[in-house]
Design an enzyme around this catalytic site. Structure first.
Site, PDB file in Angstrom:
ATOM      1  N   ALA A  66       0.869  -1.178   0.000  1.00 42.16           N
ATOM      2  CA  ALA A  66       0.000   0.000   0.000  1.00 42.16           C
ATOM      3  C   ALA A  66       0.907   1.230   0.000  1.00 42.16           C
ATOM      4  CB  ALA A  66      -0.882  -0.007   1.234  1.00 42.16           C
ATOM      5  N   GLY A  94       0.707  -5.201   0.731  1.00 36.70           N
ATOM      6  CA  GLY A  94      -0.476  -5.262  -0.131  1.00 36.70           C
ATOM      7  C   GLY A  94      -0.172  -5.871  -1.499  1.00 36.70           C
ATOM      8  N   GLU A 144      -0.249  -9.519  -0.977  1.00 36.88           N
ATOM      9  CA  GLU A 144      -1.670  -9.838  -0.767  1.00 36.88           C
ATOM     10  C   GLU A 144      -2.440  -9.825  -2.095  1.00 36.88           C
ATOM     11  OE1 GLU A 144      -1.801  -6.714   2.303  1.00 36.88           O
ATOM     12  OE2 GLU A 144      -2.797  -8.200   3.559  1.00 36.88           O
TER      13      GLU A 144
HETATM   14  N1  CO8 Z   1       4.606   3.205  -0.511  1.00 40.88           N
HETATM   15  C1  CO8 Z   1       5.038   4.410  -0.967  1.00 40.88           C
HETATM   16  N2  CO8 Z   1       6.239   4.577  -1.539  1.00 40.88           N
HETATM   17  C2  CO8 Z   1       7.035   3.499  -1.663  1.00 40.88           C
HETATM   18  C3  CO8 Z   1       6.648   2.219  -1.209  1.00 40.88           C
HETATM   19  C4  CO8 Z   1       5.349   2.093  -0.624  1.00 40.88           C
HETATM   20  N3  CO8 Z   1       4.886   0.922  -0.192  1.00 40.88           N
HETATM   21  N4  CO8 Z   1       7.654   1.350  -1.447  1.00 40.88           N
HETATM   22  C5  CO8 Z   1       8.636   2.080  -2.024  1.00 40.88           C
HETATM   23  N5  CO8 Z   1       8.259   3.361  -2.159  1.00 40.88           N
HETATM   24  C6  CO8 Z   1       9.036   4.460  -2.737  1.00 40.88           C
HETATM   25  C7  CO8 Z   1      10.228   4.813  -1.856  1.00 40.88           C
HETATM   26  O1  CO8 Z   1       9.850   5.641  -0.772  1.00 40.88           O
HETATM   27  C8  CO8 Z   1      11.141   5.499  -2.856  1.00 40.88           C
HETATM   28  O2  CO8 Z   1      10.664   6.810  -3.076  1.00 40.88           O
HETATM   29  P1  CO8 Z   1      11.725   8.065  -3.096  1.00 40.88           P
HETATM   30  O3  CO8 Z   1      12.577   7.797  -4.314  1.00 40.88           O
HETATM   31  O4  CO8 Z   1      10.834   9.250  -3.234  1.00 40.88           O
HETATM   32  O5  CO8 Z   1      12.515   7.992  -1.819  1.00 40.88           O
HETATM   33  C9  CO8 Z   1      10.892   4.727  -4.137  1.00 40.88           C
HETATM   34  O6  CO8 Z   1       9.631   4.054  -3.964  1.00 40.88           O
HETATM   35  C10 CO8 Z   1      11.949   3.655  -4.395  1.00 40.88           C
HETATM   36  O7  CO8 Z   1      12.067   2.862  -3.256  1.00 40.88           O
HETATM   37  P2  CO8 Z   1      13.444   2.680  -2.420  1.00 40.88           P
HETATM   38  O8  CO8 Z   1      14.367   3.800  -2.676  1.00 40.88           O
HETATM   39  O9  CO8 Z   1      13.080   2.393  -1.005  1.00 40.88           O
HETATM   40  O10 CO8 Z   1      14.018   1.370  -3.149  1.00 40.88           O
HETATM   41  P3  CO8 Z   1      14.976   0.276  -2.511  1.00 40.88           P
HETATM   42  O11 CO8 Z   1      15.428  -0.580  -3.627  1.00 40.88           O
HETATM   43  O12 CO8 Z   1      16.027   0.915  -1.640  1.00 40.88           O
HETATM   44  O13 CO8 Z   1      14.029  -0.579  -1.535  1.00 40.88           O
HETATM   45  C11 CO8 Z   1      12.034  -1.771  -0.938  1.00 40.88           C
HETATM   46  C12 CO8 Z   1      12.964  -1.300  -2.075  1.00 40.88           C
HETATM   47  C13 CO8 Z   1      12.749  -2.782  -0.051  1.00 40.88           C
HETATM   48  C14 CO8 Z   1      10.822  -2.412  -1.601  1.00 40.88           C
HETATM   49  C15 CO8 Z   1      11.618  -0.530  -0.081  1.00 40.88           C
HETATM   50  O14 CO8 Z   1      11.165   0.483  -0.961  1.00 40.88           O
HETATM   51  C16 CO8 Z   1      10.547  -0.817   0.922  1.00 40.88           C
HETATM   52  O15 CO8 Z   1      10.843  -1.377   1.970  1.00 40.88           O
HETATM   53  N6  CO8 Z   1       9.296  -0.413   0.615  1.00 40.88           N
HETATM   54  C17 CO8 Z   1       8.179  -0.548   1.520  1.00 40.88           C
HETATM   55  C18 CO8 Z   1       7.663  -1.977   1.550  1.00 40.88           C
HETATM   56  C19 CO8 Z   1       6.554  -2.109   2.575  1.00 40.88           C
HETATM   57  O16 CO8 Z   1       6.735  -1.880   3.743  1.00 40.88           O
HETATM   58  N7  CO8 Z   1       5.369  -2.520   2.099  1.00 40.88           N
HETATM   59  C20 CO8 Z   1       4.214  -2.699   2.940  1.00 40.88           C
HETATM   60  C21 CO8 Z   1       3.412  -1.434   2.995  1.00 40.88           C
HETATM   61  S1  CO8 Z   1       2.082  -1.506   4.159  1.00 40.88           S
HETATM   62  C22 CO8 Z   1       0.893  -2.412   3.358  1.00 40.88           C
HETATM   63  O17 CO8 Z   1       1.053  -2.833   2.237  1.00 40.88           O
HETATM   64  C23 CO8 Z   1      -0.362  -2.638   4.132  1.00 40.88           C
HETATM   65  C24 CO8 Z   1      -1.461  -3.203   3.228  1.00 40.88           C
HETATM   66  C25 CO8 Z   1      -2.784  -3.071   3.888  1.00 40.88           C
HETATM   67  C26 CO8 Z   1      -3.322  -1.663   3.792  1.00 40.88           C
HETATM   68  C27 CO8 Z   1      -4.768  -1.637   4.206  1.00 40.88           C
HETATM   69  C28 CO8 Z   1      -5.341  -0.234   4.052  1.00 40.88           C
HETATM   70  C29 CO8 Z   1      -6.692  -0.160   4.591  1.00 40.88           C
END
Ligand code: CO8
Length: 258
Positions: free
Chosen positions: A66, A110, A113
């Site tokens: 998400a 997500g 999921e």
């Molecule tokens: N949301 C928003 N932005 C994101 C997300 C995300 N989930 N994942 C990555 N991005 C963005 C980063 O912030 C970054 O942006 P910027 O260049 O502006 O800093 C860009 O994408 C590239 O990402 P990274 O620089 O972090 O890339 P890396 O190669 O260093 O890392 C990862 C890749 C490991 C995937 C890392 O980006 C990461 O850990 N992302 C988050 C993963 C995460 O925690 N996902 C779970 C989110 S919570 C969820 O899904 C709950 C679902 C249920 C919701 C229910 C709602 C009612």
């Protein structure tokens, strides 16, 4: 069909939906969820379609979860998004034609999921799967606590959910999370091959098989609803605010159990 973040294309009566927000690793925001919801509403009406492939734009991610940066703690928009997500993912799971996730990179939170709501999953060898919500101080909200144990068993599901660890494509296949692993760039072709095989069979029989396999798991609908409620509760904690702030500020969170 589709919108500017859920791109639709059709070939051989197979619809491919590509989630396209590469700058955010295809994270699910309201527009993505709306695009998926409306596309699957239309698929239900389209008798000519024989299958659906879901994939992500770019080479790095299927869907990284998400959209964390869009999380709002002040109002109940997330609760509504949760309910809308439940409806959308249920539509995918109950789609009358087979739906395959072509996982081309990160499938986290997500995103994992979403892949699990599909009927099958084909992954590229560089795909990574995980439910990292606990690292943000929250829990899955789109079915992760319910569908992951169904696919890989309770023990390993609890390990992934509680540690937030990621696993690679081969391990995901060994666990039963993924049907096939292919070279990067081959996911959509492999998914198409499977769909063409399925659609060469009797369509009414195929529809009934999907509906009946879903029926076997009917009771877990209650679990999915409980997950949405508890996601909302978890979202109100101090730890959730800290976990999300830490991600955005690119630092380690300090959780206090509050
Ligand atoms: N949301 C928003 N932005 C994101 C997300 C995300 N989930 N994942 C990555 N991005 C963005 C980063 O912030 C970054 O942006 P910027 O260049 O502006 O800093 C860009 O994408 C590239 O990402 P990274 O620089 O972090 O890339 P890396 O190669 O260093 O890392 C990862 C890749 C490991 C995937 C890392 O980006 C990461 O850990 N992302 C988050 C993963 C995460 O925690 N996902 C779970 C989110 S919570 C969820 O899904 C709950 C679902 C249920 C919701 C229910 C709602 C009612």
């Amino acid at each position: 069909m589709g919108n500017d973040v859920v791109l639709a294309s059709e070939d051989q009566q197979i619809l491919t939906l590509t989630i396209s927000r590469p700058e955010a690793l295809n994270a699910i925001n309201a527009a993505v969820m709306r695009g998926l919801h409306d596309a699957f509403e239309e698929v239900a009406e389209r008798e000519d379609l024989r299958g659906v492939i879901l994939t992500g734009a770019g080479e790095k991610a299927f869907v990284a979860g998400a959209d964390i940066k869009g999380f709002k703690f002040e109002d109940d928009s997330l609760k509504q998004l949760g309910q809308f997500g439940f409806e959308t993912f249920s539509r995918i799971e109950q789609c009358r034609v087979p739906v395959i996730a072509a996982v081309n990179g990160f499938a986290l939170g997500g995103g994992c999921e979403l892949a699990m709501a599909c009927h099958m999953r084909v992954a590229s060898s560089n795909a990574r799967f995980g439910q990292p919500e606990i690292n943000l101080g929250i829990i899955p909200g789109y079915g992760g606590t319910q569908r992951l144990p169904l696919l890989i068993g309770k023990g390993k599901a609890l390990e992934l959910l509680l540690t937030g660890d990621m696993i690679g494509a081969e391990e995901a296949k060994a666990l039963g999370l993924v049907n096939h692993v292919v070279a990067p760039g081959e996911e959509v072709a492999k998914a198409t091959e499977i769909l063409l095989k399925v659609t060469s069979k009797a369509p009414i029989a195929a529809q009934k098989i999907i509906a009946l396999v879903n029926k076997h798991y009917y009771n877990y609908q209650e679990g999915l609803q409980a997950e949405i409620r508890q996601f909302a509760e978890c979202f109100q904690t101090e730890d959730a605010k800290e976990g999300v702030a830490a991600f955005i500020e690119k630092r380690k969170p300090v959780f206090r159990g509050k």
